[in-house]
Design a protein around this motif. Sequence first.
Motif, PDB file in Angstrom:
ATOM      1  N   LEU A   8      -7.213  12.188  -5.653  1.00 23.39           N
ATOM      2  CA  LEU A   8      -5.903  11.638  -6.183  1.00 23.39           C
ATOM      3  C   LEU A   8      -5.812  10.039  -5.457  1.00 23.39           C
ATOM      4  N   ASP A   9      -5.028   9.186  -5.620  1.00 18.98           N
ATOM      5  CA  ASP A   9      -5.047   8.265  -5.048  1.00 18.98           C
ATOM      6  C   ASP A   9      -3.010   7.606  -4.986  1.00 18.98           C
ATOM      7  N   VAL A  10      -2.610   8.688  -4.215  1.00 21.53           N
ATOM      8  CA  VAL A  10      -1.122   8.594  -3.819  1.00 21.53           C
ATOM      9  C   VAL A  10      -0.654   7.056  -3.673  1.00 21.53           C
ATOM     10  N   ASN A  11      -0.921   6.099  -3.212  1.00 21.96           N
ATOM     11  CA  ASN A  11      -0.663   4.931  -3.130  1.00 21.96           C
ATOM     12  C   ASN A  11      -0.780   3.644  -4.641  1.00 21.96           C
ATOM     13  N   SER A  12      -1.962   4.351  -5.474  1.00 22.85           N
ATOM     14  CA  SER A  12      -1.372   3.661  -6.668  1.00 22.85           C
ATOM     15  C   SER A  12      -1.620   4.747  -7.604  1.00 22.85           C
ATOM     16  N   PRO A  13      -0.132   3.710  -8.553  1.00 20.08           N
ATOM     17  CA  PRO A  13       0.309   4.538  -9.608  1.00 20.08           C
ATOM     18  C   PRO A  13      -0.671   5.189 -10.294  1.00 20.08           C
ATOM     19  N   HIS A  14      -0.312   6.369 -11.086  1.00 19.20           N
ATOM     20  CA  HIS A  14      -1.261   7.134 -12.254  1.00 19.20           C
ATOM     21  C   HIS A  14      -1.072   6.121 -13.129  1.00 19.20           C
ATOM     22  N   GLU A  15      -1.792   5.927 -14.996  1.00 16.71           N
ATOM     23  CA  GLU A  15      -1.725   5.293 -15.814  1.00 16.71           C
ATOM     24  C   GLU A  15      -0.256   5.666 -16.587  1.00 16.71           C
ATOM     25  N   ALA A  16       0.155   6.946 -16.336  1.00 17.84           N
ATOM     26  CA  ALA A  16       1.494   7.562 -16.767  1.00 17.84           C
ATOM     27  C   ALA A  16       2.445   7.075 -16.463  1.00 17.84           C
ATOM     28  N   HIS A  17       2.522   5.978 -15.307  1.00 19.31           N
ATOM     29  CA  HIS A  17       4.313   5.704 -14.753  1.00 19.31           C
ATOM     30  C   HIS A  17       3.849   4.339 -14.136  1.00 19.31           C
ATOM     31  N   LYS A  18       2.918   4.046 -14.979  1.00 20.36           N
ATOM     32  CA  LYS A  18       2.563   2.658 -14.811  1.00 20.36           C
ATOM     33  C   LYS A  18       3.834   1.271 -14.569  1.00 20.36           C
ATOM     34  N   ASP A  19       4.370   1.968 -15.979  1.00 19.04           N
ATOM     35  CA  ASP A  19       5.427   1.024 -16.156  1.00 19.04           C
ATOM     36  C   ASP A  19       7.035   1.208 -15.790  1.00 19.04           C
ATOM     37  N   PHE A  20       7.120   2.510 -14.910  1.00 23.52           N
ATOM     38  CA  PHE A  20       7.619   2.736 -13.800  1.00 23.52           C
ATOM     39  C   PHE A  20       8.171   1.860 -13.129  1.00 23.52           C
ATOM     40  N   PRO A  21       9.320   1.050 -12.182  1.00 27.24           N
ATOM     41  CA  PRO A  21      10.090   0.433 -11.402  1.00 27.24           C
ATOM     42  C   PRO A  21       9.432   1.307 -10.365  1.00 27.24           C
ATOM     43  N   VAL A  22       9.004   0.678  -8.879  1.00 26.36           N
ATOM     44  CA  VAL A  22       9.169   0.842  -7.908  1.00 26.36           C
ATOM     45  C   VAL A  22      10.151  -0.248  -7.240  1.00 26.36           C
ATOM     46  N   HIS A  23      10.930   1.092  -6.455  1.00 22.21           N
ATOM     47  CA  HIS A  23      11.874  -0.091  -5.451  1.00 22.21           C
ATOM     48  C   HIS A  23      11.222   0.407  -4.298  1.00 22.21           C
ATOM     49  N   LYS A  24      11.123  -0.975  -2.625  1.00 21.59           N
ATOM     50  CA  LYS A  24      11.100  -1.009  -1.964  1.00 21.59           C
ATOM     51  C   LYS A  24      12.388  -1.456  -1.037  1.00 21.59           C
ATOM     52  N   LYS A  25      12.869  -0.845   0.202  1.00 19.99           N
ATOM     53  CA  LYS A  25      13.746  -0.416   0.881  1.00 19.99           C
ATOM     54  C   LYS A  25      12.908  -1.057   2.999  1.00 19.99           C
ATOM     55  N   GLU A  26      13.134  -2.591   2.742  1.00 21.50           N
ATOM     56  CA  GLU A  26      12.539  -3.037   3.841  1.00 21.50           C
ATOM     57  C   GLU A  26      13.275  -2.825   5.062  1.00 21.50           C
ATOM     58  N   SER A  27      13.228  -2.478   6.955  1.00 21.13           N
ATOM     59  CA  SER A  27      13.675  -2.635   7.479  1.00 21.13           C
ATOM     60  C   SER A  27      12.488  -2.914   8.709  1.00 21.13           C
ATOM     61  N   SER A  28      12.928  -2.586  10.077  1.00 20.43           N
ATOM     62  CA  SER A  28      12.024  -3.220  10.957  1.00 20.43           C
ATOM     63  C   SER A  28      11.140  -2.108  11.381  1.00 20.43           C
ATOM     64  N   ALA A  29      11.739  -0.490  11.307  1.00 23.83           N
ATOM     65  CA  ALA A  29      11.198   0.415  11.735  1.00 23.83           C
ATOM     66  C   ALA A  29      10.242   1.207  10.639  1.00 23.83           C
ATOM     67  N   SER A  30      10.701   1.068   9.082  1.00 26.40           N
ATOM     68  CA  SER A  30      10.041   1.714   8.354  1.00 26.40           C
ATOM     69  C   SER A  30       9.984   1.264   6.526  1.00 26.40           C
ATOM     70  N   ILE A  31       8.956   1.316   6.000  1.00 27.30           N
ATOM     71  CA  ILE A  31       8.963   0.882   4.797  1.00 27.30           C
ATOM     72  C   ILE A  31       8.737   2.389   3.902  1.00 27.30           C
ATOM     73  N   GLU A  32      10.058   2.583   2.853  1.00 27.35           N
ATOM     74  CA  GLU A  32      10.468   3.431   1.700  1.00 27.35           C
ATOM     75  C   GLU A  32      10.127   3.025   0.582  1.00 27.35           C
ATOM     76  N   ARG A  33       9.127   3.953   0.213  1.00 28.53           N
ATOM     77  CA  ARG A  33       9.025   3.406  -1.883  1.00 28.53           C
ATOM     78  C   ARG A  33       9.630   5.090  -2.784  1.00 28.53           C
ATOM     79  N   THR A  34       9.827   4.037  -3.261  1.00 23.82           N
ATOM     80  CA  THR A  34      10.935   5.644  -4.282  1.00 23.82           C
ATOM     81  C   THR A  34      10.334   4.723  -5.923  1.00 23.82           C
ATOM     82  N   VAL A  35       9.688   5.840  -6.525  1.00 21.43           N
ATOM     83  CA  VAL A  35       9.428   6.153  -7.784  1.00 21.43           C
ATOM     84  C   VAL A  35       9.493   7.221  -8.426  1.00 21.43           C
ATOM     85  N   GLN A  36      10.837   6.550  -9.576  1.00 24.30           N
ATOM     86  CA  GLN A  36      11.418   7.466 -10.208  1.00 24.30           C
ATOM     87  C   GLN A  36      10.866   7.608 -11.696  1.00 24.30           C
ATOM     88  N   MET A  37       9.965   9.022 -12.268  1.00 19.87           N
ATOM     89  CA  MET A  37       9.137   8.980 -13.248  1.00 19.87           C
ATOM     90  C   MET A  37       9.714  10.258 -13.913  1.00 19.87           C
TER      91      MET A  37
END
Length: 171
Positions: free
Chosen positions: A16-45
């Motif tokens: 399983l490759d968690v960094n690439s969305p599965h084909e089932a939810h490739k159309d879902f938007p990925v929201h990224k929040k950037e800050s100097s300390a970390s990167i947060e990614r939220t996937v809603q399916m």
Amino acid sequence: MTDSLAPRDDEQAQGLDVNSPHEAHKDFPVHKKESSASIERTVQMSMAYSGPIPDPRTLKAYDLIKPGLAQEIVNMAQAQSKHRMELESTVVYGDSKRAELGLIFGFLISCLALGGGIYLIDRGHDVAGATLSTGSIVALVGVFVYGSNNRREERKEKIETLTRKINEQED
């Protein structure tokens, strides 16, 4: 600091490759929040299915969690379906038996009432005998008329329901 997006060892072992969305939810938007300390990614399916058995992709995922789990789910659905059909068969048989007994007892009661009316007329109680006999005949006719109208209404409702479902499918 560990990267929360890095795949775990068990995910890598299963391919399983968690960094690439599965084909089932490739159309879902990925929201990224950037800050100097970390990167947060939220996937809603969101997924939905109807019926006792999940879709094949979900069954495969269950098998990845525990080998043989998908077969257990299918077996449970089959057992539940068999159980439901047995219950429905029992209900239909019971309804049929009750209907037969109702007809038999209704006939016997009517015969007794009619016979009682004739007996009363024979013994000189003309009004009481005629009332009992007429009442039993009117009751029998009323039951048959009510039953016929009720069955006609049920058939009409079924036809309307089927017509509505067919029209919905065509749209």
